[in-house]
Each structure stands twice: as C-alpha cells, then as structure tokens.
Scaffold this motif. Sequence first.
Motif, PDB file in Angstrom:
ATOM      1  N   LYS A 248       0.867  -1.192   0.000  1.00 23.29           N
ATOM      2  CA  LYS A 248       0.000   0.000   0.000  1.00 23.29           C
ATOM      3  C   LYS A 248       0.886   1.218   0.000  1.00 23.29           C
ATOM      4  CE  LYS A 248      -4.363  -1.140   0.092  1.00 23.29           C
ATOM      5  NZ  LYS A 248      -5.205  -0.764  -1.048  1.00 23.29           N
ATOM      6  N   GLY A 249       0.717   2.094  -0.989  1.00 21.45           N
ATOM      7  CA  GLY A 249       1.558   3.278  -1.095  1.00 21.45           C
ATOM      8  C   GLY A 249       1.641   4.054   0.206  1.00 21.45           C
ATOM      9  N   GLU A 250       2.836   4.424   0.565  1.00 19.96           N
ATOM     10  CA  GLU A 250       3.046   5.271   1.739  1.00 19.96           C
ATOM     11  C   GLU A 250       3.938   6.410   1.312  1.00 19.96           C
ATOM     12  OE1 GLU A 250       4.574   2.978   4.935  1.00 19.96           O
ATOM     13  OE2 GLU A 250       2.646   2.013   5.311  1.00 19.96           O
ATOM     14  N   GLY A 251       4.415   7.197   2.254  1.00 21.46           N
ATOM     15  CA  GLY A 251       5.326   8.279   1.911  1.00 21.46           C
ATOM     16  C   GLY A 251       4.696   9.174   0.862  1.00 21.46           C
ATOM     17  N   CYS A 252       5.428   9.397  -0.226  1.00 17.70           N
ATOM     18  CA  CYS A 252       4.983  10.347  -1.240  1.00 17.70           C
ATOM     19  C   CYS A 252       3.857   9.802  -2.099  1.00 17.70           C
ATOM     20  CB  CYS A 252       6.159  10.681  -2.137  1.00 17.70           C
ATOM     21  SG  CYS A 252       6.779   9.237  -2.974  1.00 17.70           S
ATOM     22  N   LEU A 253       3.678   8.496  -2.146  1.00 15.58           N
ATOM     23  CA  LEU A 253       2.705   7.931  -3.078  1.00 15.58           C
ATOM     24  C   LEU A 253       1.385   7.641  -2.366  1.00 15.58           C
ATOM     25  CD1 LEU A 253       5.130   5.659  -5.014  1.00 15.58           C
ATOM     26  CD2 LEU A 253       3.703   7.384  -6.039  1.00 15.58           C
ATOM     27  N   SER A 254       0.319   7.804  -3.113  1.00 18.13           N
ATOM     28  CA  SER A 254      -1.013   7.661  -2.545  1.00 18.13           C
ATOM     29  C   SER A 254      -1.177   6.334  -1.811  1.00 18.13           C
ATOM     30  CB  SER A 254      -2.023   7.731  -3.686  1.00 18.13           C
ATOM     31  OG  SER A 254      -3.213   7.109  -3.314  1.00 18.13           O
ATOM     32  N   LYS A 255      -1.781   6.393  -0.638  1.00 14.58           N
ATOM     33  CA  LYS A 255      -2.041   5.169   0.124  1.00 14.58           C
ATOM     34  C   LYS A 255      -3.124   4.335  -0.557  1.00 14.58           C
ATOM     35  CE  LYS A 255      -0.554   6.526   4.738  1.00 14.58           C
ATOM     36  NZ  LYS A 255       0.057   7.809   4.422  1.00 14.58           N
ATOM     37  N   GLU A 256      -3.871   4.973  -1.459  1.00 13.73           N
ATOM     38  CA  GLU A 256      -4.936   4.251  -2.162  1.00 13.73           C
ATOM     39  C   GLU A 256      -4.364   3.343  -3.238  1.00 13.73           C
ATOM     40  OE1 GLU A 256      -7.851   4.594  -0.892  1.00 13.73           O
ATOM     41  OE2 GLU A 256      -6.895   6.051   0.431  1.00 13.73           O
ATOM     42  N   LYS A 257      -3.141   3.628  -3.661  1.00 13.67           N
ATOM     43  CA  LYS A 257      -2.582   2.904  -4.807  1.00 13.67           C
ATOM     44  C   LYS A 257      -1.951   1.589  -4.357  1.00 13.67           C
ATOM     45  CE  LYS A 257      -0.314   5.093  -8.607  1.00 13.67           C
ATOM     46  NZ  LYS A 257       0.724   6.034  -8.966  1.00 13.67           N
TER      47      LYS A 257
ATOM     48  N   LEU B 107       0.761  -0.822  -4.842  1.00 10.44           N
ATOM     49  CA  LEU B 107       2.034  -0.795  -5.553  1.00 10.44           C
ATOM     50  C   LEU B 107       2.565  -2.208  -5.693  1.00 10.44           C
ATOM     51  CD1 LEU B 107       3.885   2.161  -3.794  1.00 10.44           C
ATOM     52  CD2 LEU B 107       2.760   2.155  -6.025  1.00 10.44           C
ATOM     53  N   TYR B 108       3.036  -2.518  -6.891  1.00 10.06           N
ATOM     54  CA  TYR B 108       3.721  -3.796  -7.093  1.00 10.06           C
ATOM     55  C   TYR B 108       5.035  -3.470  -7.798  1.00 10.06           C
ATOM     56  CZ  TYR B 108       4.101  -8.711  -6.913  1.00 10.06           C
ATOM     57  OH  TYR B 108       4.523  -9.975  -6.576  1.00 10.06           O
ATOM     58  N   ILE B 109       6.113  -3.501  -7.016  1.00 11.28           N
ATOM     59  CA  ILE B 109       7.398  -2.965  -7.498  1.00 11.28           C
ATOM     60  C   ILE B 109       8.405  -4.089  -7.725  1.00 11.28           C
ATOM     61  CG2 ILE B 109       9.363  -1.485  -6.880  1.00 11.28           C
ATOM     62  CD1 ILE B 109       7.384   0.158  -5.145  1.00 11.28           C
TER      63      ILE B 109
ATOM     64  N   ASN C  91      21.501   4.092  -2.722  1.00 12.09           N
ATOM     65  CA  ASN C  91      20.293   4.106  -3.570  1.00 12.09           C
ATOM     66  C   ASN C  91      19.146   3.387  -2.853  1.00 12.09           C
ATOM     67  OD1 ASN C  91      21.107   3.614  -7.164  1.00 12.09           O
ATOM     68  ND2 ASN C  91      21.388   5.382  -5.873  1.00 12.09           N
ATOM     69  N   ARG C  92      19.459   2.236  -2.322  1.00 16.59           N
ATOM     70  CA  ARG C  92      18.414   1.401  -1.703  1.00 16.59           C
ATOM     71  C   ARG C  92      17.742   2.118  -0.533  1.00 16.59           C
ATOM     72  NH1 ARG C  92      17.652  -1.543   2.480  1.00 16.59           N
ATOM     73  NH2 ARG C  92      19.774  -1.559   3.321  1.00 16.59           N
TER      74      ARG C  92
ATOM     75  N   GLN D   2      13.393   5.585   2.085  1.00 16.27           N
ATOM     76  CA  GLN D   2      13.057   6.799   2.850  1.00 16.27           C
ATOM     77  C   GLN D   2      12.135   7.731   2.070  1.00 16.27           C
ATOM     78  OE1 GLN D   2      16.912   8.305   3.910  1.00 16.27           O
ATOM     79  NE2 GLN D   2      17.245   6.618   5.332  1.00 16.27           N
ATOM     80  N   ILE D   3      12.438   7.935   0.799  1.00 21.16           N
ATOM     81  CA  ILE D   3      11.677   8.935   0.033  1.00 21.16           C
ATOM     82  C   ILE D   3      10.354   8.366  -0.462  1.00 21.16           C
ATOM     83  CG2 ILE D   3      11.705  10.442  -2.016  1.00 21.16           C
ATOM     84  CD1 ILE D   3      14.773  10.690  -1.611  1.00 21.16           C
ATOM     85  N   ILE D   4      10.382   7.166  -0.992  1.00 23.87           N
ATOM     86  CA  ILE D   4       9.161   6.572  -1.565  1.00 23.87           C
ATOM     87  C   ILE D   4       8.335   5.881  -0.478  1.00 23.87           C
ATOM     88  CG2 ILE D   4       8.230   5.003  -3.355  1.00 23.87           C
ATOM     89  CD1 ILE D   4       9.861   7.265  -4.605  1.00 23.87           C
ATOM     90  N   GLY D   5       9.013   5.366   0.543  1.00 21.79           N
ATOM     91  CA  GLY D   5       8.282   4.700   1.628  1.00 21.79           C
ATOM     92  C   GLY D   5       7.738   3.349   1.207  1.00 21.79           C
ATOM     93  N   ALA D   6       8.435   2.696   0.294  1.00 22.69           N
ATOM     94  CA  ALA D   6       7.986   1.380  -0.173  1.00 22.69           C
ATOM     95  C   ALA D   6       9.195   0.480  -0.400  1.00 22.69           C
ATOM     96  CB  ALA D   6       7.201   1.532  -1.473  1.00 22.69           C
TER      97      ALA D   6
END
Length: 207
Positions: free
Chosen positions: A10-19, A21-23, A112-113, A118-122
Amino acid sequence: MEFSSAEPFKGEGCLSKEKNLYITFVLGGPGSGKGTQCAKIVENFGYTHLSAGELLRQEIASNSEDGVMILDMIKEGKIVPSEVTVKLIQKGMESCDNGKFLIDGFPRNEENRTAFEQIIGAEPNIVLFFDCPEEEMIKRVLNRNEGRVDDNIETIRKRLKVFAASHYPVIDYYSKKGKLCKIDAIGTEDEIFERVRPVFAACEGVQ
Ligand SMILES: Nc1ncnc2c1ncn2[C@@H]1O[C@H](COP(=O)(O)OP(=O)(O)OP(=O)(O)O)[C@@H](O)[C@H]1O
Ligand SMILES: Nc1ccn([C@H]2C[C@H](O)[C@@H](COP(=O)(O)O)O2)c(=O)n1
Ligand SMILES: [Mg+2]
C-alpha cells in the motif's frame, strides 16, 4: 529460484495510500540485458518500465539544473547522488495510474536502496538479478550502437568496477529477505525471457 512472491504494497510516503504498488527492481551489470527483458515484461504483463539510467539521460537532454553534473558522472561511470535519481523515479511513479512498476538499474548501491525506502516509503516485491559474465556484457555494450556516451571501452571498464564494488550488498540484502530472483542471462533474448516469465506469471494471482 530464491523467491517468494509477496502481497502488493500500500503506497506510503509520497505515493497515494490508495494505490496498490507492485514494485520490481531489475538489477544486473551494464549490458546484462535489463532493458531488453523489461520491454518483454511490459509487453506480456503490462508493467510500467522506469529505467533509472534513461531518466537520468532525459534529465541531461532537458538541460536541467543537474544535467551537467549527471553527464559528468555518467561519462565517468559513477553513480549519481541517490536523492537526484530517486526524485526522478518518484516523478515517474506519481505520473502513472498503473501501480505495477519495473524499476530498471536501481538500486545500484546501498545508498540508492535506503534513499528509495526513505523517500518513496515502499519496498520492492521482487528483485530480478540478471547474472552475466563480464566478457559477454562488454561484447553486448560495444555492439549496442545507440550513441550512448558511456558505451565505450574506457567507461565500460569503469562501470564494471563500480558494479563489482557496489552491487553485492544490495543483492545480499534482498536475498536474505527472500525477494531475490537470479536469472542466468546467457542465451538468446527469448530463452532468457522464458526464465523470467514464470516469476511474473506466479505473481499474477496476488496483484
Ligand atoms: N540475450 C542477449 N543476447 C545477445 N545480445 C543481447 C541479449 N540481450 C540483450 N542484448 C543486446 O545487448 C545490448 C545490451 O542490452 P540492454 O540494453 O538490454 O542491457 P542493459 O542491462 O539495459 O544495459 P545498461 O545497464 O548498460 O543499460 C543491446 O544491444 C541488446 O540488444
Ligand atoms: N541508479 C542509477 C542508475 C544509473 N545511473 C547512471 C550511472 C550509469 O552508468 C548510467 C547508465 O545507467 P544504465 O542505463 O546503464 O542503467 O546512469 C546512476 O547513477 N544511478
Ligand atoms: Mg539499460
């Protein structure tokens, strides 16, 4: 295959929690075939492909504030500061409705990792690693013929040195988390894709 599929994040940080995410992070040395296989994954499984190197090259081409610094680093085969690269990846992820991402050529090192976390929260669900001998990578890069400033023997040697010095801790980290999927990158493009396909076919059920 050292891999366990995981639930979407579930998106956290900068990305919508509604989205949902499959990364997937896509790793491997220069010329190991990451971009080639990503194109096939996009075609077959509908992911959005974000190549960190390509995002950086676009930044150079757009004459942005960081463009000259990025160009100098790429010519030297060095890794651009993580914050710059992660911000570009973030922009790419935010501009997309689809939450299924292939992040190609990233993370190149531990900095990078941790910056991504930290920034994306995923975290990635899967990490593909294309395992390719150096001589084969050199041959492929020298034959690539796309006009890249770093596709020459001097820069390739520098990129290979940086790769050898920095990729292992990242691979080891995801291996310990059961997320690493190592792919033998020797063979034809189609043969390699038949090794990749089951990884994504197995994930279809959990997205
Ligand atoms: N299995 C293969 N056999 C022979 N050539 C290949 C194979 N896969 C890719 N190539 C070719 O090798 C070159 C490098 O492939 P590709 O650009 O996909 O690598 P990459 O891992 O993305 O490299 P980089 O990190 O430098 O961007 C390309 O010209 C591509 O067409
Ligand atoms: N995470 C990244 C990815 C790429 N770069 C720079 C340095 C690489 O040599 C160059 C080309 O990348 P590629 O297209 O080979 O994946 O881009 C970086 O600094 N950090
Ligand atoms: Mg590439």
